[in-house]
Scaffold this motif. Structure first.
Motif, mmCIF file in Angstrom:
data_model
loop_
_atom_site.group_PDB
_atom_site.id
_atom_site.type_symbol
_atom_site.label_atom_id
_atom_site.label_comp_id
_atom_site.label_asym_id
_atom_site.label_seq_id
_atom_site.Cartn_x
_atom_site.Cartn_y
_atom_site.Cartn_z
ATOM 1 N N CYS A 36 0.820 -0.925 0.192
ATOM 2 C CA CYS A 36 0.118 0.071 0.269
ATOM 3 C C CYS A 36 1.067 1.097 -0.302
ATOM 4 C CB CYS A 36 -0.858 0.177 1.320
ATOM 5 S SG CYS A 36 -0.564 0.267 2.746
ATOM 6 N N CYS A 37 2.063 1.387 0.778
ATOM 7 C CA CYS A 37 2.900 1.813 0.780
ATOM 8 C C CYS A 37 3.373 3.269 -0.371
ATOM 9 C CB CYS A 37 4.223 2.163 1.308
ATOM 10 S SG CYS A 37 3.874 1.750 2.700
ATOM 11 N N GLY A 38 3.169 1.832 -1.814
ATOM 12 C CA GLY A 38 3.464 2.054 -3.211
ATOM 13 C C GLY A 38 2.698 2.482 -3.760
ATOM 14 N N GLY A 39 1.104 2.499 -3.302
ATOM 15 C CA GLY A 39 0.215 3.132 -3.979
ATOM 16 C C GLY A 39 0.196 4.908 -3.398
ATOM 17 N N TRP A 40 0.526 4.599 -1.738
ATOM 18 C CA TRP A 40 0.923 6.502 -1.390
ATOM 19 C C TRP A 40 1.720 7.370 -2.431
ATOM 20 C CZ3 TRP A 40 3.959 8.833 1.700
ATOM 21 C CH2 TRP A 40 3.613 9.663 2.253
ATOM 22 N N VAL A 41 2.392 6.369 -3.017
ATOM 23 C CA VAL A 41 3.864 7.078 -3.286
ATOM 24 C C VAL A 41 3.585 7.409 -4.435
ATOM 25 C CG1 VAL A 41 6.213 6.485 -3.997
ATOM 26 C CG2 VAL A 41 5.859 5.883 -2.077
ATOM 27 N N ASP A 42 2.736 6.679 -5.178
ATOM 28 C CA ASP A 42 2.168 6.884 -7.051
ATOM 29 C C ASP A 42 1.095 8.152 -6.091
ATOM 30 O OD1 ASP A 42 3.259 4.993 -7.882
ATOM 31 O OD2 ASP A 42 1.976 3.406 -7.607
ATOM 32 N N HIS A 43 0.689 8.202 -5.585
ATOM 33 C CA HIS A 43 -0.598 9.773 -5.286
ATOM 34 C C HIS A 43 -0.107 10.546 -4.919
ATOM 35 C CE1 HIS A 43 -4.213 11.579 -3.900
ATOM 36 N NE2 HIS A 43 -3.326 11.901 -2.469
ATOM 37 N N LEU A 44 0.841 10.589 -4.301
ATOM 38 C CA LEU A 44 2.063 11.975 -4.773
ATOM 39 C C LEU A 44 2.569 12.418 -5.782
ATOM 40 C CD1 LEU A 44 4.248 11.464 -0.895
ATOM 41 C CD2 LEU A 44 2.179 12.316 -1.517
ATOM 42 N N LYS A 45 3.079 11.228 -6.472
ATOM 43 C CA LYS A 45 4.111 11.644 -7.804
ATOM 44 C C LYS A 45 3.310 12.658 -9.136
ATOM 45 C CE LYS A 45 7.634 8.145 -7.594
ATOM 46 N NZ LYS A 45 8.132 7.425 -8.231
ATOM 47 N N ALA A 46 1.661 11.808 -8.406
ATOM 48 C CA ALA A 46 0.602 12.153 -9.445
ATOM 49 C C ALA A 46 0.461 13.721 -8.779
ATOM 50 C CB ALA A 46 -0.993 11.029 -9.394
ATOM 51 N N ASN A 47 0.241 14.071 -7.390
ATOM 52 C CA ASN A 47 0.056 15.327 -7.209
ATOM 53 C C ASN A 47 1.511 16.390 -7.550
ATOM 54 O OD1 ASN A 47 -2.625 15.328 -6.659
ATOM 55 N ND2 ASN A 47 -2.401 13.839 -5.753
ATOM 56 N N GLY A 48 1.753 15.872 -8.256
ATOM 57 C CA GLY A 48 3.682 16.671 -8.136
ATOM 58 C C GLY A 48 4.756 16.725 -7.296
ATOM 59 N N PHE A 49 4.578 16.084 -6.843
ATOM 60 C CA PHE A 49 5.733 15.523 -6.079
ATOM 61 C C PHE A 49 6.782 14.513 -6.337
ATOM 62 C CE2 PHE A 49 2.585 16.521 -3.249
ATOM 63 C CZ PHE A 49 2.707 17.494 -2.140
ATOM 64 N N GLU A 50 8.101 15.566 -5.893
ATOM 65 C CA GLU A 50 9.237 14.912 -6.605
ATOM 66 C C GLU A 50 9.107 13.612 -5.514
ATOM 67 O OE1 GLU A 50 13.869 14.915 -6.656
ATOM 68 O OE2 GLU A 50 12.655 16.597 -7.303
ATOM 69 N N VAL A 51 9.599 11.881 -5.484
ATOM 70 C CA VAL A 51 9.579 11.427 -4.264
ATOM 71 C C VAL A 51 10.358 10.096 -3.984
ATOM 72 C CG1 VAL A 51 8.053 9.417 -2.784
ATOM 73 C CG2 VAL A 51 6.881 11.318 -4.417
ATOM 74 N N SER A 52 11.152 9.936 -2.793
ATOM 75 C CA SER A 52 12.544 8.898 -3.253
ATOM 76 C C SER A 52 12.048 8.139 -2.185
ATOM 77 C CB SER A 52 13.572 9.615 -2.907
ATOM 78 O OG SER A 52 13.473 10.051 -1.833
ATOM 79 N N THR A 53 11.700 6.571 -2.678
ATOM 80 C CA THR A 53 11.984 5.934 -1.368
ATOM 81 C C THR A 53 13.454 5.295 -0.748
ATOM 82 O OG1 THR A 53 10.761 4.214 -2.559
ATOM 83 C CG2 THR A 53 9.665 5.552 -1.912
#
Length: 144
Positions: A36-53
């Motif tokens: 589910c963490c991957g789904g949250w990361v995808d949500h952030l990316k779709a909303n303009g955030f640059e994400v590193s895990t």
């Protein structure tokens, strides 16, 4: 016509560069086995955030290290703009936090409520995003 095309290209490049520079960078600490963490990361990316895990072995220990109380714990912890984010916090709440800049530790969505970003469900439940103060106290920041 050529000078106009060049001017348009320069303007487009400048706007794209400005957006890339202003995209908030989120650093996520999660378990490698949590889907589910991957789904949250995808949500952030779709909303303009640059994400590193970063996959880590002990999410609760990392949460504690970052100062987030266990009482609001979830499956992942993140850092953005000097704040700590715990759990499935909607991107809009993070954007509001970064805009308003309250004096706080960060935001949390305790547990893993159905219907929160990354926890999509046909049966969503109401949940709150909490503003977490540095002393561990909380108040409702947003209701969903």
């Amino acid at each position: 016509m050529k000078p106009l095309r060049v001017l348009f290209a320069v303007a487009l490049f400048s706007a794209t560069s400005a957006f890339a520079e202003s995209a908030p960078r989120v650093e996520v600490f999660k378990s490698a086995s949590c889907s589910c963490c991957g789904g949250w990361v995808d949500h952030l990316k779709a909303n303009g955030f640059e994400v590193s895990t970063h996959n880590i072995d002990n999410v609760p220990a990392n949460r504690k290290k970052l100062g987030m109380p266990d009482s609001v714990g979830s499956c992942h912890t993140a850092k953005v703009g000097g704040y700590v984010i715990e759990g499935h916090v909607p991107a809009a709440d993070i954007q509001r936090l970064l805009k308003e800049k309250p004096k706080a530790l960060g935001l949390a969505v305790p547990s893993m409520p159905a219907g929160s970003p990354g926890m999509e469900s046909a049966r969503p439940v109401p949940y709150d995003t909490l503003l977490v103060d540095r002393n561990g106290s909380t108040r409702v920041f947003a209701s969903h």
